[in-house]
Write a protein that holds these residues in place. Structure first.
Motif, PDB file in Angstrom:
ATOM      1  N   GLY A 188       0.828  -1.192   0.000  1.00 28.97           N
ATOM      2  CA  GLY A 188       0.000   0.000   0.000  1.00 28.97           C
ATOM      3  C   GLY A 188       0.865   1.246   0.000  1.00 28.97           C
ATOM      4  N   ILE A 189       0.273   2.353  -0.377  1.00 28.72           N
ATOM      5  CA  ILE A 189       1.073   3.576  -0.484  1.00 28.72           C
ATOM      6  C   ILE A 189       1.480   4.128   0.878  1.00 28.72           C
ATOM      7  CG2 ILE A 189       0.055   4.191  -2.707  1.00 28.72           C
ATOM      8  CD1 ILE A 189      -1.448   6.457  -1.063  1.00 28.72           C
ATOM      9  N   PHE A 190       0.713   3.792   1.945  1.00 29.56           N
ATOM     10  CA  PHE A 190       1.029   4.406   3.235  1.00 29.56           C
ATOM     11  C   PHE A 190       2.360   3.917   3.778  1.00 29.56           C
ATOM     12  CE2 PHE A 190       0.584   5.814   7.617  1.00 29.56           C
ATOM     13  CZ  PHE A 190       0.004   7.048   7.445  1.00 29.56           C
ATOM     14  N   ALA A 191       2.854   2.778   3.298  1.00 34.51           N
ATOM     15  CA  ALA A 191       4.152   2.285   3.752  1.00 34.51           C
ATOM     16  C   ALA A 191       5.257   3.300   3.490  1.00 34.51           C
ATOM     17  CB  ALA A 191       4.478   0.965   3.060  1.00 34.51           C
ATOM     18  N   ALA A 192       5.079   4.141   2.464  1.00 38.22           N
ATOM     19  CA  ALA A 192       6.090   5.137   2.118  1.00 38.22           C
ATOM     20  C   ALA A 192       5.798   6.513   2.687  1.00 38.22           C
ATOM     21  CB  ALA A 192       6.211   5.246   0.593  1.00 38.22           C
ATOM     22  N   VAL A 193       4.609   6.709   3.243  1.00 36.88           N
ATOM     23  CA  VAL A 193       4.224   8.046   3.704  1.00 36.88           C
ATOM     24  C   VAL A 193       5.049   8.534   4.897  1.00 36.88           C
ATOM     25  CG1 VAL A 193       2.339   9.375   4.778  1.00 36.88           C
ATOM     26  CG2 VAL A 193       1.912   8.016   2.713  1.00 36.88           C
ATOM     27  N   PRO A 194       5.241   7.738   5.965  1.00 38.07           N
ATOM     28  CA  PRO A 194       5.988   8.267   7.113  1.00 38.07           C
ATOM     29  C   PRO A 194       7.394   8.749   6.762  1.00 38.07           C
ATOM     30  CG  PRO A 194       4.757   6.326   7.776  1.00 38.07           C
ATOM     31  CD  PRO A 194       4.645   6.421   6.286  1.00 38.07           C
ATOM     32  N   TYR A 195       8.122   7.990   5.944  1.00 35.26           N
ATOM     33  CA  TYR A 195       9.479   8.432   5.593  1.00 35.26           C
ATOM     34  C   TYR A 195       9.439   9.669   4.720  1.00 35.26           C
ATOM     35  CZ  TYR A 195      14.395   8.185   4.220  1.00 35.26           C
ATOM     36  OH  TYR A 195      15.721   8.472   4.008  1.00 35.26           O
ATOM     37  N   CYS A 196       8.439   9.772   3.850  1.00 36.03           N
ATOM     38  CA  CYS A 196       8.290  10.991   3.056  1.00 36.03           C
ATOM     39  C   CYS A 196       8.074  12.196   3.965  1.00 36.03           C
ATOM     40  CB  CYS A 196       7.120  10.839   2.087  1.00 36.03           C
ATOM     41  SG  CYS A 196       6.871  12.264   1.002  1.00 36.03           S
ATOM     42  N   ILE A 197       7.230  12.030   4.977  1.00 32.30           N
ATOM     43  CA  ILE A 197       6.984  13.125   5.931  1.00 32.30           C
ATOM     44  C   ILE A 197       8.275  13.474   6.678  1.00 32.30           C
ATOM     45  CG2 ILE A 197       5.659  13.840   7.959  1.00 32.30           C
ATOM     46  CD1 ILE A 197       3.943  13.630   5.481  1.00 32.30           C
ATOM     47  N   ASP A 198       9.079  12.460   7.034  1.00 32.10           N
ATOM     48  CA  ASP A 198      10.383  12.726   7.651  1.00 32.10           C
ATOM     49  C   ASP A 198      11.217  13.647   6.762  1.00 32.10           C
ATOM     50  OD1 ASP A 198       9.654  10.828   9.555  1.00 32.10           O
ATOM     51  OD2 ASP A 198      11.094   9.309   8.897  1.00 32.10           O
TER      52      ASP A 198
END
Length: 211
Positions: free
Chosen positions: A164-174
């Protein structure tokens, strides 16, 4: 005993449902509850939601996104609805109009997930962009598709079939200077390089959201 982890960082998330008829009260909006419910399940962080239900009007959508990022200070904004090929589907155009950077990988992956179910997933035009220190992502309009897109697809044994796309969201926010999002691995395991990870927070019952 292991040292107690500090409290998870609070995060402000904008959730926007784009629908002419729901915004007029013709039918009940299901997009905002679906977004809120999934995020409450997925995150350890305390979340302050900023909710908007608006019609399919490009200028109105763009103004709402600008307000949520620039004035309200949302670190993440998720929209639902208005991403098909119909004349009134203008969410992608409105999103791109406020972008400082486009993140095409999100749209590519969303369509890959959708194609597991219907060939018409290629008609979806979802985009993701960065504006200042916020990530803005267009999601599908149906609650089931919202969850599948964020969470990904798993086989009968719980193994990942399509991430899913959310797997990449936290690191993007970092990377854009936002708070450290801590995802519940039972819902969606976030990926970060080893040198960007903090100790994993143990799973715990999900508390009822503050209203």
């Amino acid at each position: 005993m292991p040292e107690a982890l500090p409290a998870a960082e609070p995060v402000r998330i904008g959730i926007v449902s784009v629908s002419d008829r729901a915004s007029r009260g013709v039918y009940e909006d299901k997009g905002l509850p679906a977004l809120r419910e999934w995020l409450e399940r997925a995150l350890h962080n305390p979340v302050q939601f900023e909710e908007r239900l608006i019609p399919d009007e490009q200028e109105r959508i763009s103004a709402t996104l600008i307000d949520l990022v620039d004035a309200v200070g949302c670190h993440l904004v998720l929209t639902t609805g208005g991403t098909g090929p119909a004349p009134r589907d203008v969410t992608p155009e409105a999103t791109l109009a406020v972008a400082h950077r486009e993140m095409p990988g999100f749209g590519e992956q969303m369509r890959q997930i959708g194609l597991r179910f219907v060939p018409t997933a290629i008609l979806s035009r979802q985009v993701a962009v960065i504006r200042h220190g916020s990530l803005i992502v267009n999601l599908p309009g149906q609650p089931k598709a919202i969850a599948e897109t964020l969470e990904g697809l798993k086989d009968a044994d719980g193994g990942t079939v399509v991430p899913g796309i959310f797997a990449a969201v936290p690191y993007c926010i970092d990377l854009i200077g936002g708070p450290y999002l801590e995802a519940r691995e039972s819902v969606c395991k976030a990926f970060r390089p080893k040198d960007a990870r903090r100790p994993a927070r143990p799973e715990a019952p999900i508390s009822p959201p503050a209203r």
